[in-house]
Design a protein around this motif. Sequence first.
Motif, short mmCIF file in Angstrom:
data_model
loop_
_atom_site.label_atom_id
_atom_site.label_comp_id
_atom_site.label_asym_id
_atom_site.label_seq_id
_atom_site.Cartn_x
_atom_site.Cartn_y
_atom_site.Cartn_z
N UNK A 20 0.98 -1.11 -0.12
CA UNK A 20 0.15 -0.10 -0.08
C UNK A 20 1.09 1.28 0.00
N UNK A 21 1.77 1.19 0.83
CA UNK A 21 2.79 2.31 0.72
C UNK A 21 3.48 2.62 -0.27
N UNK A 22 4.04 1.47 -1.13
CA UNK A 22 4.71 1.83 -2.52
C UNK A 22 3.68 2.28 -3.37
N UNK A 23 2.47 1.62 -3.34
CA UNK A 23 1.40 2.31 -4.48
C UNK A 23 1.05 3.86 -3.98
N UNK A 37 -9.03 11.05 0.18
CA UNK A 37 -9.65 10.29 -0.78
C UNK A 37 -10.52 9.17 -0.23
N UNK A 38 -9.97 8.64 0.57
CA UNK A 38 -10.69 7.37 1.20
C UNK A 38 -11.84 7.60 2.29
N UNK A 39 -11.68 8.62 3.00
CA UNK A 39 -12.34 8.84 4.22
C UNK A 39 -11.95 8.10 5.50
N UNK A 40 -10.60 7.34 5.28
CA UNK A 40 -10.01 6.72 6.51
C UNK A 40 -8.97 7.53 7.00
N UNK A 63 -9.07 1.84 -0.43
CA UNK A 63 -7.71 2.24 -0.86
C UNK A 63 -7.32 1.93 -2.27
N UNK A 64 -7.67 0.69 -2.77
CA UNK A 64 -7.50 0.34 -3.92
C UNK A 64 -8.05 1.14 -5.00
N UNK A 65 -9.37 1.57 -4.69
CA UNK A 65 -10.08 2.44 -5.85
C UNK A 65 -9.46 3.93 -5.80
N UNK A 66 -8.83 4.21 -4.49
CA UNK A 66 -8.26 5.72 -4.56
C UNK A 66 -6.96 5.68 -5.10
N UNK A 67 -6.19 4.34 -5.11
CA UNK A 67 -4.91 4.06 -6.03
C UNK A 67 -4.97 3.65 -7.33
N UNK A 68 -6.31 3.42 -7.74
CA UNK A 68 -6.61 2.98 -9.02
C UNK A 68 -6.05 1.56 -9.30
N UNK A 69 -5.97 0.80 -8.40
CA UNK A 69 -5.27 -0.62 -8.55
C UNK A 69 -6.45 -1.64 -8.15
N UNK A 70 -6.43 -2.89 -8.70
CA UNK A 70 -7.47 -3.79 -8.22
C UNK A 70 -7.10 -4.26 -6.88
N UNK A 71 -8.00 -4.58 -6.02
CA UNK A 71 -7.73 -4.76 -4.74
C UNK A 71 -6.76 -6.10 -4.41
N UNK A 72 -6.76 -6.99 -5.29
CA UNK A 72 -5.74 -8.19 -5.45
C UNK A 72 -4.39 -7.53 -5.58
N UNK A 73 -4.15 -6.54 -6.18
CA UNK A 73 -2.64 -5.92 -6.22
C UNK A 73 -2.10 -5.33 -4.89
#
Length: 74
Positions: A20-23, A37-40, A63-73
């Motif tokens: 997550x940090x890298x993304x 972006x996430x409300x977290x 988090x995945x949505x905000x970073x524009x990546x699939x959650x599996x990534x």
Amino acid sequence: MPRDLPPWIYDRRRDLGDRIRQRRRSAHLTQEGLAELTGIDRRTLQRIEVGTSDPPYSSLLLIAHALAVPVGDL
């Protein structure tokens, strides 16, 4: 009441946080920016990134949505 978890759980939490940090950094976002972006809460994101939090799946989806990546990534 805290429970003892196997060591591999803590390792996986840290791995998740590292990804997550890298993304987040690749997206040129601060923890504060990702929090907005996430409300977290930023402190919650910090705990996720260092592996001390066990995030709910809904948080991972945000988090995945905000970073524009699939959650599996993550």
